[in-house]
Design an enzyme around this catalytic site. Sequence first.
Site, PDB file in Angstrom:
ATOM      1  N   CYS A  34      78.371  41.759  16.711  1.00  0.00           N
ATOM      2  CA  CYS A  34      77.913  40.369  16.693  1.00  0.00           C
ATOM      3  C   CYS A  34      76.412  40.202  16.959  1.00  0.00           C
ATOM      4  O   CYS A  34      75.597  40.448  16.089  1.00  0.00           O
ATOM      5  CB  CYS A  34      78.761  39.540  17.664  1.00  0.00           C
ATOM      6  SG  CYS A  34      78.706  37.753  17.339  1.00  0.00           S
ATOM      7  N   GLU A  80      85.301  40.578  16.463  1.00  0.00           N
ATOM      8  CA  GLU A  80      85.018  40.520  17.894  1.00  0.00           C
ATOM      9  C   GLU A  80      86.065  39.647  18.591  1.00  0.00           C
ATOM     10  O   GLU A  80      86.515  38.633  18.044  1.00  0.00           O
ATOM     11  CB  GLU A  80      83.619  39.932  18.116  1.00  0.00           C
ATOM     12  CG  GLU A  80      83.183  39.899  19.565  1.00  0.00           C
ATOM     13  CD  GLU A  80      81.799  39.311  19.745  1.00  0.00           C
ATOM     14  OE1 GLU A  80      81.121  39.700  20.722  1.00  0.00           O
ATOM     15  OE2 GLU A  80      81.378  38.457  18.928  1.00  0.00           O
ATOM     16  N   LYS A 138      78.999  46.790  23.693  1.00  0.00           N
ATOM     17  CA  LYS A 138      77.990  45.865  23.163  1.00  0.00           C
ATOM     18  C   LYS A 138      76.736  45.862  24.036  1.00  0.00           C
ATOM     19  O   LYS A 138      76.800  45.611  25.246  1.00  0.00           O
ATOM     20  CB  LYS A 138      78.597  44.468  23.078  1.00  0.00           C
ATOM     21  CG  LYS A 138      77.724  43.414  22.412  1.00  0.00           C
ATOM     22  CD  LYS A 138      78.485  42.089  22.357  1.00  0.00           C
ATOM     23  CE  LYS A 138      77.690  40.995  21.665  1.00  0.00           C
ATOM     24  NZ  LYS A 138      78.451  39.719  21.655  1.00  0.00           N
TER      25      LYS A 138
END
Length: 280
Positions: free
Chosen positions: A166, A46, A124
């Site tokens: 993440c 990321e 995301k």
Amino acid sequence: MTQQSPALVAALQMVSGHQLQDNLNAAAALLQKAAEAGVKVAVLPENFAVLASDQMLPCGQQEAGSESIIRTFLAQQAKTLKVWIVGGSLPLALRPDGSVIADRVRASCLVFNDRGDEVARYDKIHLFDAQVDDAHGQYRESDTFEAGDQVVTVDTPAGRLGLAVCYDLRFPELFRALRDKGADWVCLPSAFTWKTGNAHWHALIRARAIENQLYVVAAGQGGHNSSQRRTYGHSLICDPWGSVLAEVNEDGPGMVTAALDKHWLDQLRQQMPVWSHRRL
């Protein structure tokens, strides 16, 4: 019929700083190493190219135009090295439908095939707004990022890949949805804080892998990215039985590889058919 050989994948660990070109140079070195090792799909962490919050919006606006630096870099690396690349995450001030975001960006994970074509994009979904007892203190991704809303999979040489980033790791329903869409493995580009990673990284990855019978390839930031930010690292590859096949066990740049055996995965799912046993 001859059984296809398992494809080799890599999780690449970085310690990105605030200089874009330095970060791209570091990523290029790791991608070169992956290509030389015979890797078919390489996963970057990321924020591999841009880490500082105040750089996200101007960079994301540039990436949305014709003068992109990071997207061009990823496409060129994939084409030159003949490797599929999961481009960690990068800021992009453009939604998948083509509309422009004025005041924020998407945290976009782009996948490029070995011809340099962009073949998938995941934005995301879960944004990290939390208080963490570390030097940085408060994290508010929603101040900078706009959340995505699409579950994305893509066929790769290592099987069907589900995309996550993440903080998504803490939301098992996303991994359920990826498995429902046929995922054999899930990538997890990350920049886990040291404190949260030390407490939860391994447990969450192994849980997501076991409960969904998936490989998880987790590529993290790992080290002191700035005076106030330390990331956990421990980039790893976990199999559907919950075994860690390979792991970077120290701070700093690194690479781990493993072969994802689709034949064994199919056998495991047949022998323990938990998917057909679900009731809720």
